[in-house]
Design an enzyme around this catalytic site. Sequence first.
Site, PDB file in Angstrom:
ATOM      1  N   GLU A   1       9.382  -7.770  -4.094  1.00  0.00           N
ATOM      2  CA  GLU A   1       9.360  -8.942  -3.198  1.00  0.00           C
ATOM      3  C   GLU A   1      10.365  -8.726  -2.053  1.00  0.00           C
ATOM      4  O   GLU A   1      10.952  -9.681  -1.545  1.00  0.00           O
ATOM      5  CB  GLU A   1       9.683 -10.252  -3.934  1.00  0.00           C
ATOM      6  CG  GLU A   1       8.861 -10.545  -5.178  1.00  0.00           C
ATOM      7  CD  GLU A   1       7.416 -10.872  -4.928  1.00  0.00           C
ATOM      8  OE1 GLU A   1       6.763 -10.062  -4.240  1.00  0.00           O
ATOM      9  OE2 GLU A   1       6.938 -11.901  -5.420  1.00  0.00           O
TER      10      GLU A   1
ATOM     11  N   GLY B   1       5.000  -0.432   2.508  1.00  0.00           N
ATOM     12  CA  GLY B   1       5.880  -1.021   1.495  1.00  0.00           C
ATOM     13  C   GLY B   1       6.787  -2.016   2.196  1.00  0.00           C
ATOM     14  O   GLY B   1       6.376  -3.146   2.474  1.00  0.00           O
TER      15      GLY B   1
ATOM     16  N   GLY C   1      29.358   1.949 -26.765  1.00  0.00           N
ATOM     17  CA  GLY C   1      28.250   2.789 -27.245  1.00  0.00           C
ATOM     18  C   GLY C   1      27.075   1.970 -27.755  1.00  0.00           C
ATOM     19  O   GLY C   1      25.915   2.338 -27.567  1.00  0.00           O
TER      20      GLY C   1
ATOM     21  N   GLU D   1       0.865  -1.193   0.000  1.00  0.00           N
ATOM     22  CA  GLU D   1       0.000   0.000   0.000  1.00  0.00           C
ATOM     23  C   GLU D   1       0.896   1.236   0.000  1.00  0.00           C
ATOM     24  O   GLU D   1       2.087   1.131   0.325  1.00  0.00           O
ATOM     25  CB  GLU D   1      -0.873   0.007   1.259  1.00  0.00           C
ATOM     26  CG  GLU D   1      -1.824  -1.165   1.314  1.00  0.00           C
ATOM     27  CD  GLU D   1      -2.774  -1.111   2.514  1.00  0.00           C
ATOM     28  OE1 GLU D   1      -2.701  -0.150   3.314  1.00  0.00           O
ATOM     29  OE2 GLU D   1      -3.589  -2.043   2.625  1.00  0.00           O
TER      30      GLU D   1
HETATM   31  N1  COS Z   1       7.591 -16.734   8.115  1.00  0.00           N
HETATM   32  C1  COS Z   1       6.644 -16.920   9.061  1.00  0.00           C
HETATM   33  N2  COS Z   1       6.312 -15.968   9.959  1.00  0.00           N
HETATM   34  C2  COS Z   1       6.972 -14.799   9.903  1.00  0.00           C
HETATM   35  C3  COS Z   1       7.976 -14.543   8.938  1.00  0.00           C
HETATM   36  C4  COS Z   1       8.281 -15.572   8.037  1.00  0.00           C
HETATM   37  N3  COS Z   1       9.217 -15.426   7.084  1.00  0.00           N
HETATM   38  N4  COS Z   1       8.454 -13.304   9.124  1.00  0.00           N
HETATM   39  C5  COS Z   1       7.790 -12.785  10.162  1.00  0.00           C
HETATM   40  N5  COS Z   1       6.894 -13.697  10.626  1.00  0.00           N
HETATM   41  C6  COS Z   1       5.983 -13.554  11.766  1.00  0.00           C
HETATM   42  C7  COS Z   1       6.765 -13.366  13.046  1.00  0.00           C
HETATM   43  O1  COS Z   1       7.128 -14.608  13.610  1.00  0.00           O
HETATM   44  C8  COS Z   1       5.791 -12.599  13.913  1.00  0.00           C
HETATM   45  O2  COS Z   1       4.825 -13.464  14.445  1.00  0.00           O
HETATM   46  P1  COS Z   1       4.789 -13.788  16.051  1.00  0.00           P
HETATM   47  O3  COS Z   1       4.616 -12.460  16.711  1.00  0.00           O
HETATM   48  O4  COS Z   1       3.609 -14.692  16.193  1.00  0.00           O
HETATM   49  O5  COS Z   1       6.103 -14.421  16.341  1.00  0.00           O
HETATM   50  C9  COS Z   1       5.053 -11.728  12.901  1.00  0.00           C
HETATM   51  O6  COS Z   1       5.205 -12.378  11.610  1.00  0.00           O
HETATM   52  C10 COS Z   1       5.621 -10.336  12.819  1.00  0.00           C
HETATM   53  O7  COS Z   1       6.997 -10.474  12.521  1.00  0.00           O
HETATM   54  P2  COS Z   1       8.047  -9.295  12.661  1.00  0.00           P
HETATM   55  O8  COS Z   1       7.886  -8.656  14.016  1.00  0.00           O
HETATM   56  O9  COS Z   1       9.382  -9.836  12.305  1.00  0.00           O
HETATM   57  O10 COS Z   1       7.532  -8.267  11.569  1.00  0.00           O
HETATM   58  P3  COS Z   1       8.118  -6.876  11.107  1.00  0.00           P
HETATM   59  O11 COS Z   1       7.033  -5.905  11.067  1.00  0.00           O
HETATM   60  O12 COS Z   1       9.356  -6.550  11.894  1.00  0.00           O
HETATM   61  O13 COS Z   1       8.507  -7.145   9.553  1.00  0.00           O
HETATM   62  C11 COS Z   1       9.808  -7.792   7.690  1.00  0.00           C
HETATM   63  C12 COS Z   1       9.348  -8.099   9.115  1.00  0.00           C
HETATM   64  C13 COS Z   1      10.621  -6.534   7.594  1.00  0.00           C
HETATM   65  C14 COS Z   1      10.667  -8.985   7.308  1.00  0.00           C
HETATM   66  C15 COS Z   1       8.558  -7.725   6.746  1.00  0.00           C
HETATM   67  O14 COS Z   1       7.801  -6.557   7.009  1.00  0.00           O
HETATM   68  C16 COS Z   1       8.921  -7.751   5.296  1.00  0.00           C
HETATM   69  O15 COS Z   1       9.220  -8.809   4.737  1.00  0.00           O
HETATM   70  N6  COS Z   1       8.867  -6.591   4.601  1.00  0.00           N
HETATM   71  C17 COS Z   1       9.046  -6.530   3.182  1.00  0.00           C
HETATM   72  C18 COS Z   1       7.728  -6.686   2.509  1.00  0.00           C
HETATM   73  C19 COS Z   1       7.883  -7.076   1.062  1.00  0.00           C
HETATM   74  O16 COS Z   1       8.650  -7.952   0.700  1.00  0.00           O
HETATM   75  N7  COS Z   1       7.094  -6.422   0.227  1.00  0.00           N
HETATM   76  C20 COS Z   1       7.036  -6.744  -1.139  1.00  0.00           C
HETATM   77  C21 COS Z   1       5.616  -7.092  -1.420  1.00  0.00           C
HETATM   78  S1  COS Z   1       5.334  -7.881  -2.888  1.00  0.00           S
HETATM   79  S2  COS Z   1       6.101  -6.769  -4.300  1.00  0.00           S
END
Ligand code: COS
Length: 378
Positions: free
Chosen positions: A362, A130, A339, A126
């Site tokens: 991703e 991101g 070039g 959104e």
């Molecule tokens: N597999 C399973 N569960 C996961 C996980 C994974 N790979 N990553 C995180 N979780 C779970 C955690 O275990 C946590 O759950 P519990 O509280 O029950 O333990 C929950 O999700 C939240 O995890 P976390 O606190 O690590 O989340 P954050 O907000 O810190 O975010 C990142 C983690 C930065 C890794 C995540 O926001 C991310 O991947 N961002 C990028 C998004 C992306 O790739 N966007 C592209 C979209 S498609 S173009």
Amino acid sequence: MEFKFSISEEVIQKVAREFAEKEVAPLAEEIDKEGKYPFETFDKMAKMGYTGIGVPEEYGGSGGDDVTKAIVVSEIAKKCGATAAILSIHHVFVQCILKFGTEEQKQKYLPFVTSGGMKTAFALTEPNAGSDAAKVQTTAVLDGNEYVINGTKCFITGGNLADYVVLFASTDTSKGVKGLSAIVVPKGTPGFSIGKIENKMGIRASNTAELIFDNCRVPKENLVGKEGHGFKIAMILLDGARIGIAAQALGIAEGALEEAVSYMKERVQFGKPIAEFQGLQWYIAEMATKIECAKWMIYRAATLKINGQPFSKEAAMAKLFASETASFVANKALQIHGGYGYMKDYSLERMVRDAKITEIYEGTSEIHKVVISRAVLG
Ligand code: COS
């Protein structure tokens, strides 16, 4: 430990390579120039079984696994990064239903989707969510037997063409990230409209759209998995999807290296082919070494996934390294062409543009470093 493909994987690679040369390469320049979605190529990929890889035959799939998928995506990406992106992202919806859907949902969606008859999209991002994907603001409020969805998704690959979108919305805003849920929204549902279609630098043939939900109602049985499990579902799917994007990056890098090698043997300067100049040979050595590393990182992550072992860190490492390799190799290959490389008559400038997105979507390279460092530090 065997660092080689099986005989059947070698056959799949050979067939995919021939397919990419015959069906994908001839259109790559045109669809990039016009930002035109390759409908016919998508249909042909479906006929080859590529849209159903990793799905059991009982749901219309063609079998295979994550290694097979990476082989096919990278062979297609050698010739066209955008077509590979379309295929790779198609698999995210497929995996969502296969892994988290009910038996009824699998029967309902998978045969149509794996056959290529229906197109799909994965809508997480959104404007204010991101890299910080947990900050999704779209809501889905249960009203009787329906969810009422409100919000806007952006940068959604194929969102404007998708027959089914799986979106991530908050079904309980008081629970933050634990209130997010995954819901399928079919095209044409009242209240679901397409906003801006992006004009992108690269992978131009894969349309990227804004999706708008304004009191959009879908039946509650469109929920995938349980309420509140949406963020975990998205993260698990992204772990797998990152192997796909790494494979796309690998293909772009391999394609660029092939172009550089053949050009260096043909191009004569100072009385000899430029392949004889050590400075350029060293470029080739660096390019080939990075590609080799990326390749085995990808297939290792895919193998861990297939074997049901943890692979999140390895997928992040593979995506980080392969995407930066794609940009490095495509840029060096363009440089080797001098070039000519800068001109649109050659495919290098398209490869440079297509490579860049692999470092962003991703999950950006920086987010992968977050994932990797968290895993290493514990
Ligand atoms: N597999 C399973 N569960 C996961 C996980 C994974 N790979 N990553 C995180 N979780 C779970 C955690 O275990 C946590 O759950 P519990 O509280 O029950 O333990 C929950 O999700 C939240 O995890 P976390 O606190 O690590 O989340 P954050 O907000 O810190 O975010 C990142 C983690 C930065 C890794 C995540 O926001 C991310 O991947 N961002 C990028 C998004 C992306 O790739 N966007 C592209 C979209 S498609 S173009």
